[in-house]
Design an enzyme around this catalytic site. Structure first.
Site, PDB file in Angstrom:
ATOM      1  N   HIS A 375       0.804  -1.229   0.000  1.00  0.00           N
ATOM      2  CA  HIS A 375       0.000   0.000   0.000  1.00  0.00           C
ATOM      3  C   HIS A 375       0.831   1.269   0.000  1.00  0.00           C
ATOM      4  O   HIS A 375       0.332   2.328   0.364  1.00  0.00           O
ATOM      5  CB  HIS A 375      -0.902   0.049   1.231  1.00  0.00           C
ATOM      6  CG  HIS A 375      -1.983  -0.975   1.247  1.00  0.00           C
ATOM      7  ND1 HIS A 375      -3.251  -0.723   0.783  1.00  0.00           N
ATOM      8  CD2 HIS A 375      -1.986  -2.258   1.675  1.00  0.00           C
ATOM      9  CE1 HIS A 375      -3.995  -1.807   0.946  1.00  0.00           C
ATOM     10  NE2 HIS A 375      -3.253  -2.758   1.481  1.00  0.00           N
ATOM     11  N   LYS A 565      -7.601  14.086   4.590  1.00  0.00           N
ATOM     12  CA  LYS A 565      -6.746  12.888   4.545  1.00  0.00           C
ATOM     13  C   LYS A 565      -5.724  13.044   5.655  1.00  0.00           C
ATOM     14  O   LYS A 565      -5.617  14.115   6.239  1.00  0.00           O
ATOM     15  CB  LYS A 565      -6.037  12.779   3.192  1.00  0.00           C
ATOM     16  CG  LYS A 565      -5.385  14.088   2.724  1.00  0.00           C
ATOM     17  CD  LYS A 565      -4.857  13.995   1.303  1.00  0.00           C
ATOM     18  CE  LYS A 565      -5.876  14.127   0.221  1.00  0.00           C
ATOM     19  NZ  LYS A 565      -6.124  12.909  -0.510  1.00  0.00           N
ATOM     20  N   ARG A 566      -4.956  11.974   5.941  1.00  0.00           N
ATOM     21  CA  ARG A 566      -3.914  12.134   6.942  1.00  0.00           C
ATOM     22  C   ARG A 566      -2.975  13.274   6.558  1.00  0.00           C
ATOM     23  O   ARG A 566      -2.778  13.569   5.387  1.00  0.00           O
ATOM     24  CB  ARG A 566      -3.136  10.817   7.093  1.00  0.00           C
ATOM     25  CG  ARG A 566      -3.895   9.751   7.859  1.00  0.00           C
ATOM     26  CD  ARG A 566      -4.237  10.202   9.269  1.00  0.00           C
ATOM     27  NE  ARG A 566      -3.011  10.327  10.059  1.00  0.00           N
ATOM     28  CZ  ARG A 566      -2.555   9.372  10.862  1.00  0.00           C
ATOM     29  NH1 ARG A 566      -3.200   8.237  11.004  1.00  0.00           N
ATOM     30  NH2 ARG A 566      -1.444   9.549  11.542  1.00  0.00           N
ATOM     31  N   LYS A 571       1.531  14.342   0.835  1.00  0.00           N
ATOM     32  CA  LYS A 571       0.182  14.674   0.356  1.00  0.00           C
ATOM     33  C   LYS A 571       0.051  16.158   0.026  1.00  0.00           C
ATOM     34  O   LYS A 571      -0.854  16.563  -0.681  1.00  0.00           O
ATOM     35  CB  LYS A 571      -0.862  14.253   1.396  1.00  0.00           C
ATOM     36  CG  LYS A 571      -0.924  12.728   1.607  1.00  0.00           C
ATOM     37  CD  LYS A 571      -1.916  12.362   2.708  1.00  0.00           C
ATOM     38  CE  LYS A 571      -1.926  10.881   3.057  1.00  0.00           C
ATOM     39  NZ  LYS A 571      -2.639  10.033   2.089  1.00  0.00           N
ATOM     40  N   THR A 675      -8.295   6.846  -1.755  1.00  0.00           N
ATOM     41  CA  THR A 675      -9.663   6.348  -1.922  1.00  0.00           C
ATOM     42  C   THR A 675     -10.644   7.489  -1.661  1.00  0.00           C
ATOM     43  O   THR A 675     -11.767   7.465  -2.151  1.00  0.00           O
ATOM     44  CB  THR A 675      -9.953   5.185  -0.956  1.00  0.00           C
ATOM     45  OG1 THR A 675      -9.436   5.517   0.333  1.00  0.00           O
ATOM     46  CG2 THR A 675      -9.304   3.907  -1.437  1.00  0.00           C
ATOM     47  N   LYS A 679     -14.333   8.766  -3.464  1.00  0.00           N
ATOM     48  CA  LYS A 679     -15.557   9.134  -2.744  1.00  0.00           C
ATOM     49  C   LYS A 679     -16.067  10.491  -3.206  1.00  0.00           C
ATOM     50  O   LYS A 679     -17.273  10.679  -3.414  1.00  0.00           O
ATOM     51  CB  LYS A 679     -15.304   9.147  -1.224  1.00  0.00           C
ATOM     52  CG  LYS A 679     -15.011   7.753  -0.673  1.00  0.00           C
ATOM     53  CD  LYS A 679     -14.398   7.755   0.731  1.00  0.00           C
ATOM     54  CE  LYS A 679     -13.788   6.386   1.027  1.00  0.00           C
ATOM     55  NZ  LYS A 679     -12.825   6.390   2.143  1.00  0.00           N
TER      56      LYS A 679
END
Ligand code: 26V
Length: 829
Positions: A375, A565-566, A571, A675, A679
């Site tokens: 992952h 998100k985290r 990111k 993910t 969504k």
């Protein structure tokens, strides 16, 4: 202890009949509810608290699902077939009540029943504390997968850990993250079934002894201590299909010897300490941290749950006379990342040491029983366990890993004679510091290795595990992640779901490609109006929530731009923050007029690992910028920053349906899949994103016109890295960027204390590992395209509808079909 049910078949006819579901009427529901309130909670309705009512309602729904659960188990026992054992250290389940009502198709009945009792079902739903037994995407993926497995009626069981404390509760104190314990069990969890009499014993430590018997070397592990693993079962209901699968979570408890010890010894305190020590194993979820190494307790957790799961399956699920040579025809263990990989040497140990199989036969079995999902692409996130720790905690397993490695490296030498460099590269044991590379162990032993999106799987083959993919190209495959449309559309976005059902009919919840039928309606002005009304209503719902939850008044009429998100540097939450600061700086200095700026609310939601210093600095900076901007009355109508604390599944369910724009802005080649991106698209937000992870596939499906692409591609990132990236040159070469960074560095947002802002900004200027500055110009340009597109709201809505219509591919049902076909060798679904 071997639990095999009653020795005698029951003779009473009632005991033999299949479970009968309760009547599905409001009256029957009310009766059942009051019964639970009175006889389980022990209170009368007028004196009951909201928690009593919530528990009684949960118990009532549970009763309806239980018949499905028992019938599913009975049916599967009658026709055994190959099953999936999903091994995951995390399940980020989200609240259970709404989902259970939806799956059982009891929502309307329950609402009316509660009405008749003078109770608001929404208030009861809000009472539930979600089980946050995961960090982020990986844990939520596991929860989506078990939902789909139940909906597709795939024989399967999820195994995991029942953390007493899940993901921490995030609060902000002066804008800085403060973690509080998540005591999700405090008011009782009505969804779990503890089975203390099915406990299994798990051993740790000690040493091994070898003897020779009839020319055969026999090894025995003499462990030093043990704990009991108590299973807690949760139902995983399929969507309206009469199926319920099982999620079995393990909890650690001291063995009875501790109790005896307490009783017998004078050293009471020492005995209690030992007990606490054992029970610490499942006390708390490890927040995915900046250093995965050196966490012995984490290794204890991993071994604890996989050893319990294998034992549970072999001793309690398989028939007594089962020939273990046939194990691969009965089960495939899917390893969710490296956390459960210690299951591999554990199965070898069971087969060789406990069941007396020759090593070669055990190897043949084991190598067909496991498949591994990777992952991540970040090297520092690839788990390694120091040989010291592993050898101390699991001495026999370390020996087994060494032998696997010896035989594997022998085969490398045979295939590539004289290539000792390759042998060193591929060794499961890393030198300096000596440690076991868990991803390599899983790759060597597993039947299949998969990445979680096309790009990720390709990079996994070419960059992370190139030697292995050269050796076994057929081992590598891709399964693009998915999300359950039940929770993330039907349950979380009732309004859009109703509009969809009205337009294309029922059944799309389990056949999401049918959303394609919405495409023609993108050109229908009346439909677009209804679609907009849905979005507007969802924004109102979010507004109401944030007022009560955070005392934050979301302005009306602004574009809602969301990044949840985290918190991680890769990111790039900082990229979004730089955009905000650029707008603010432009407006403040008058270089931008208010008319040039699309009114936006910038929403963040993110937890930082408690030990991740830079991530926490970024959170503090976002809050500081938000505080300044929100307090600046000149721009109230134009710029708003919202950072509700404690982003979790429950908040996601309200935030995502209200979003206009979804930010998926990781540096290309770093986000394995994402993910959240799926969504948002499925709920009709447009994406601004890089060519990374599943964004690539989203863009291919929705079309370039309906996606705002920006930034370097992965090969461009690699090239810039090789050429030597100098972030400061981007700062010097771009006036807007320089002004934004200078404004932050001046302390304008941190009470004139520039030094506080300097850690984050200084890192961007001097290091910037994830190339925020290099992608800034392209990002700002893409945000300009977003503004232009939003100005034509008809065409924006058209794009949003097409996003919904074209994202059926991202159903986790499709992911499960892909796993069945490409990895598990399970035919039907
Ligand atoms: C762990 C660590 C630990 C050490 C410091 C850096 C770091 C960075 C990331 C991680 C997470 C690794 C595993 C993980 O959660 N991966 C996520 O899995 C999701 C489901 O497949 C996927 O959508 C996300 O892109 C991926 O980050």
């Amino acid at each position: 202890m071997r639990f095999k049910g009653p020795a005698h078949e029951p003779t009473h006819p009632l005991a033999l009949r299949a479970a009968v579901p309760a009547e599905r009427t409001v009256d029957a529901f009310v009766e059942e509810f009051l019964e639970n309130l009175n006889y389980v909670q022990g209170v009368a309705l007028p004196r009951s608290t909201i928690n009593d009512q919530y528990l009684a309602l949960a118990m009532t729904v549970r009763r309806y699902l239980m018949t499905d659960w028992m019938n599913t188990a009975r049916r599967r026992r009658g026709a055994p077939s190959k099953m999936v054992g999903y091994l995951s250290a995390e399940y980020l389940l989200g609240r259970q009540l709404g989902n259970s009502l939806l799956a059982a198709d009891l929502y309307d009945i329950a609402r009316e029943a509660m009405n008749q009792c003078g109770i608001s079902i929404d208030a009861l739903r809000a009472q539930e504390v979600e089980p946050g037994l995961g960090n982020g995407g990986l844990g939520r993926l596991a929860a989506c997968f078990v939902d789909s497995l139940a909906t597709l009626d795939v024989p399967s069981i999820g195994y995991g850990i029942r953390y007493e404390y899940g993901m921490f509760r995030q609060t902000f104190v002066d804008g800085r993250q403060v973690e509080r314990p998540d005591s999700w069990l405090f008011l009782g969890s009505p969804w779990e079934f503890p089975l203390p009499d099915r406990a299994v014993e798990i051993h740790f430590g000690g040493h091994t002894e070898s003897t020779t018997q009839d020319g055969q070397e026999i090894t025995r592990w003499l462990p030093a201590w043990n704990v009991q693993a108590i299973p807690y079962q949760l139902m995983v209901p399929g969507y309206r299909n009469g199926v319920a699968n099982t999620l079995r979570l393990w909890s650690a408890r001291a063995t009875r010897e501790f109790d005896l010890h307490i009783f017998n010894s004078g050293d009471y305190e020492e005995a209690v300490r030992a007990q606490t020590f054992a029970e610490n194993i499942t006390k708390v979820l490890y927040p995915e941290d900046s250093t995965p190494q050196g966490k012995e307790l984490r290794l204890q957790q991993q071994y604890f749950f996989v050893a319990a799961s294998l034992k549970d399956y072999i001793e309690q699920t398989l028939p007594d006379d089962f020939d273990l040579h046939n194990l691969p025809d009965q089960i495939i263990w899917q390893l969710n990342d490296t956390h459960p990989v210690i299951a591999i040497p554990e199965l070898m140990r069971l087969l060789v040491d406990e069941y007396g199989l020759p090593w070669e036969e055990a190897w043949d079995i084991t190598s067909r029983c496991f498949a591994y999902t990777c992952h991540t692409l970040l090297p520092e996130a690839l788990e390694v366990w120091s040989v010291d720790i592993l050898g101390r905690l699991l001495p026999r397993h370390l020996e087994i890993i060494y032998r696997i490695n010896d035989e594997f490296l022998e085969s490398v030498r045979e295939r590539f004679p004289g290539d000792e460099d390759r042998v060193r590269r591929m060794s499961i044991i890393q030198e300096n510091p000596r440690a076991v590379r868990m991803a390599y162990l899983a790759t060597v032993v597993g039947t299949k290795v998969n990445g979680v999106a096309e790009l990720h799987s390709q990079l996994l083959r070419d960059k992370v595990l190139p030697d292995f993919s050269e050796m076994w190209p057929e081992k590598f495959t891709n399964v693009t992640n998915g999300i359950t449309p039940r929770r993330f559309l039907r349950l979380s976005n009732g309004r859009l779901s109703d509009l969809i059902t009205e337009t294309i009919g029922e059944g799309w919840e389990t056949d999401l490609e049918r959303l394609r039928e919405l495409e023609p309606y993108a050109d229908d002005a009346a439909f677009r109006q209804r679609f907009r009304d849905v979005k507007e209503a969802n924004k109102h719902r979010l507004r109401d929530l944030l007022i009560t939850r955070d005392n934050f008044a979301l302005p009306q009429g602004q574009m809602i731009d969301v990044m949840v998100k985290r918190l991680h540097e890769y990111k790039r939450q900082m990229l979004k923050l730089l955009h905000i600061v650029t707008l603010y700086e432009g407006l403040s200095t008058g270089r931008l007029t208010p008319e040039q700026v699309t009114p936006r609310t910038f929403v963040f939601g993110a937890k930082a690992a408690p030990g991740y210093f830079m991530a926490k600095e970024i959170i503090a900076l976002i809050n500081a910028v938000g505080k300044t901007i929100n307090a600046d009355d000149r721009f109230n109508e134009i710029l708003t920053v919202a950072f509700p604390a404690n982003y979790n599944v429950t908040l996601a369910e309200k935030l995502i349906p209200a979003a206009d724009l979804s930010e998926q802005i990781s540096l290309a080649g770093k986000e394995a899949s994402g993910t959240g991106n799926m969504k948002f698209a499925l709920n009709g937000a447009l994406t601004i994103g890089t060519d990374d992870g599943a964004n690539v596939e989203i863009r291919q499906l929705v079309g370039d016109d309906n996606f705002f692409l920006f930034g370097m591609s992965e090969p461009e990132v690699a090239a810039l890295g090789e050429q030597g990236y100098v972030p400061r040159s981007f700062y010097e070469g771009n006036d807007d960027l320089r002004r934004a960074i200078d404004l932050i560095a001046s302390g304008a947002f941190t009470d004139r204390d520039g030094s506080k802002a300097w850690t984050v900004v200084g890192d961007l200027l001097n290091n910037d590992r994830f190339m925020v500055l290099a992608d800034y110009a392209s990002y700002i340009e893409a945000q300009g395209r977003v503004d232009a597109a939003y100005a034509d709201y008809e065409s924006w809505t058209r794009s949003a509808i097409l996003n919904v219509a074209r994202c059926g591919f991202f159903s986790s049902d499709r992911s499960m079909h892909d796993y069945m076909a490409r990895i598990w060798g399970i035919g039907q679904g």
